[in-house]
Design an enzyme around this catalytic site. Structure first.
Site, PDB file in Angstrom:
ATOM      1  N   SER A  26       0.652   1.492   6.838  1.00 19.52           N
ATOM      2  CA  SER A  26       1.667   1.891   6.184  1.00 19.52           C
ATOM      3  C   SER A  26       1.661   3.925   6.322  1.00 19.52           C
ATOM      4  CB  SER A  26       1.503   1.838   4.999  1.00 19.52           C
ATOM      5  OG  SER A  26       2.343   2.598   3.983  1.00 19.52           O
ATOM      6  N   HIS A  62       4.296  -0.230   9.215  1.00 15.27           N
ATOM      7  CA  HIS A  62       4.804  -0.515   7.978  1.00 15.27           C
ATOM      8  C   HIS A  62       5.517   0.640   7.397  1.00 15.27           C
ATOM      9  CE1 HIS A  62       4.713  -3.072   4.491  1.00 15.27           C
ATOM     10  NE2 HIS A  62       4.564  -1.957   3.891  1.00 15.27           N
ATOM     11  N   MET A  92      11.721  -1.014  -1.110  1.00 13.61           N
ATOM     12  CA  MET A  92      11.534  -1.333  -2.458  1.00 13.61           C
ATOM     13  C   MET A  92      12.801  -0.514  -3.179  1.00 13.61           C
ATOM     14  SD  MET A  92       7.411  -0.453  -2.301  1.00 13.61           S
ATOM     15  CE  MET A  92       7.695   0.306  -0.750  1.00 13.61           C
ATOM     16  N   MET A 150       2.343  -8.727  -2.332  1.00 10.89           N
ATOM     17  CA  MET A 150       1.806  -7.303  -2.707  1.00 10.89           C
ATOM     18  C   MET A 150       0.463  -7.316  -3.505  1.00 10.89           C
ATOM     19  SD  MET A 150       4.561  -4.628  -3.024  1.00 10.89           S
ATOM     20  CE  MET A 150       3.354  -3.529  -2.621  1.00 10.89           C
ATOM     21  N   ASP A 200      -0.128  -6.618   1.113  1.00  9.55           N
ATOM     22  CA  ASP A 200       0.173  -4.985   1.091  1.00  9.55           C
ATOM     23  C   ASP A 200      -0.251  -4.382  -0.014  1.00  9.55           C
ATOM     24  OD1 ASP A 200       1.495  -2.745   1.421  1.00  9.55           O
ATOM     25  OD2 ASP A 200       3.542  -3.585   1.157  1.00  9.55           O
ATOM     26  N   HIS A 247       9.713  -2.218   4.599  1.00 13.44           N
ATOM     27  CA  HIS A 247       9.285  -2.880   3.408  1.00 13.44           C
ATOM     28  C   HIS A 247      10.426  -2.135   2.358  1.00 13.44           C
ATOM     29  CE1 HIS A 247       6.431  -3.072  -0.091  1.00 13.44           C
ATOM     30  NE2 HIS A 247       7.620  -3.680  -0.666  1.00 13.44           N
ATOM     31  N   MET A 293      11.617   3.470  -0.248  1.00 13.21           N
ATOM     32  CA  MET A 293      11.563   3.516  -1.923  1.00 13.21           C
ATOM     33  C   MET A 293      13.095   4.367  -2.553  1.00 13.21           C
ATOM     34  SD  MET A 293       8.058   4.475  -2.928  1.00 13.21           S
ATOM     35  CE  MET A 293       6.464   3.583  -2.125  1.00 13.21           C
ATOM     36  N   ASP A 344       7.350   2.179   4.266  1.00  8.03           N
ATOM     37  CA  ASP A 344       7.885   2.010   2.934  1.00  8.03           C
ATOM     38  C   ASP A 344       9.022   2.634   2.295  1.00  8.03           C
ATOM     39  OD1 ASP A 344       5.401   0.063   1.938  1.00  8.03           O
ATOM     40  OD2 ASP A 344       4.386   1.637   2.559  1.00  8.03           O
ATOM     41  N   GLY A 388      -4.008  -1.687  -0.988  1.00  8.37           N
ATOM     42  CA  GLY A 388      -5.271  -1.494  -1.123  1.00  8.37           C
ATOM     43  C   GLY A 388      -6.158  -2.263  -0.142  1.00  8.37           C
TER      44      GLY A 388
HETATM   45  C1  DX5 Z   1       3.215   0.432  -1.926  1.00  9.37           C
HETATM   46  C2  DX5 Z   1       3.172   0.131  -0.611  1.00  9.37           C
HETATM   47  C3  DX5 Z   1       2.258  -0.088   0.194  1.00  9.37           C
HETATM   48  C4  DX5 Z   1       1.064   0.869   0.377  1.00  9.37           C
HETATM   49  C5  DX5 Z   1       0.002   0.563   1.232  1.00  9.37           C
HETATM   50  O1  DX5 Z   1       4.293   0.489  -2.428  1.00  9.37           O
HETATM   51  O2  DX5 Z   1       4.157  -1.064  -0.407  1.00  9.37           O
HETATM   52  O3  DX5 Z   1       2.519  -0.572   1.729  1.00  9.37           O
HETATM   53  O4  DX5 Z   1       1.532   1.958   0.668  1.00  9.37           O
HETATM   54  O5  DX5 Z   1      -0.844   1.789   1.190  1.00  9.37           O
HETATM   55  P1  DX5 Z   1      -2.277   1.763   0.593  1.00  9.37           P
HETATM   56  O6  DX5 Z   1      -3.061   1.282   1.723  1.00  9.37           O
HETATM   57  O7  DX5 Z   1      -2.726   3.010   0.416  1.00  9.37           O
HETATM   58  O8  DX5 Z   1      -2.294   0.754  -0.648  1.00  9.37           O
HETATM   59 ZN    ZN Z   2       4.581  -1.739   1.513  1.00 11.38          ZN
END
Ligand code: DX5
Ligand code: ZN
Length: 220
Positions: free
Chosen positions: A8, A32, A67, A136, A174, A65, A36, A34, A176
């Site tokens: 990501s 990936h 959001m 998630m 996705d 992804h 938002m 993200d 942690g």
């Molecule tokens: C959270 C994202 C994830 C996240 C992954 O909203 O969708 O993709 O950034 O990053 P880590 O690996 O730091 O959790």
């Molecule tokens: Zn993500």
């Protein structure tokens, strides 16, 4: 089963995204991204102009992804920017049937995402529309959070559904993801692994990606 690693970019240095991608590109399968909107989640990241800017730096497929509250508005801009796969939250689009058609008509692959508190049955009626199901393992909005092991049974349910239907739908986890948590997600049935912090915040991102790959491919 094919196992895919998808770093990501949220955890990368935004001031030098092209270089950051170059450091890990040969070790990974997807990027990936993200996206938002500051509304569906309490954070803003980047949108189609940044996706377009990094498109020239890699041939890796872009796993976007979303959001966002209104993902349909982003399908065409993301297609034009070079996206390959668009995933949308089932909490934002409880019936994604027509959106799946729109994404496919644009020539992209489609998937749905479940936040940690959303049960598998919210997505199950639409799973057949999906190339990818995303579970998630942190609350959406921020990188760097701890993996939530309580989502593992949901990954197991998704895996049972995919296998019992004889499909090859990918199951992505996705949030942690580290060498330790990737193993439990793999055991539960995930085959696509998003990792932000554990790759890009490592002193050696390429090495971190290689070690994660060993784990997800069962060698770690
Ligand atoms: C959270 C994202 C994830 C996240 C992954 O909203 O969708 O993709 O950034 O990053 P880590 O690996 O730091 O959790
Ligand atoms: Zn993500």
């Amino acid at each position: 089963m094919r196992y895919l690693l998808a770093p990501s970019l949220l955890a990368a240095d935004f001031a030098r995204l092209g270089d950051e991608i170059g450091r890990i590109a040969s070790e990974v399968d997807l990027l990936h991204l993200d996206i938002m909107d500051g509304h569906f989640v309490p954070n803003l990241s980047f949108g189609p102009p940044v996706v377009e800017a990094i498109r020239d730096h890699t041939a890796l497929p872009f796993d976007c992804h979303l959001m966002v509250t209104n993902p349909e508005e982003l399908v065409e801009p993301l297609r034009a920017a070079g996206a390959n796969l668009i995933t949308v939250h089932i909490e934002a689009v409880p019936d994604p049937t027509s959106l799946a058609d729109t994404v496919r008509a644009a020539g992209l692959r489609f998937g749905v995402v479940l936040s940690p508190g959303t049960p598998w049955y919210a997505a199950e009626p639409f799973a057949e529309l999906c190339d990818l199901l995303v579970v998630m393992s942190v609350e959406p909005g921020f990188g760097g959070q701890e993996f939530l092991p309580e989502v593992l049974p949901k990954i197991e349910l998704a895996r049972k559904w995919v296998d019992s239907h004889g499909l090859a739908t990918d199951i992505e986890v996705d949030g942690g993801v580290t060498e330790a948590t990737a193993r439990s997600a793999r055991d539960a049935g995930a085959n696509v692994f998003v990792a932000g912090t554990s790759v890009f915040r490592s002193p050696d991102p390429a090495g971190a990606a290689r070690r994660l790959r060993d784990v997800i491919e069962g060698r770690g």
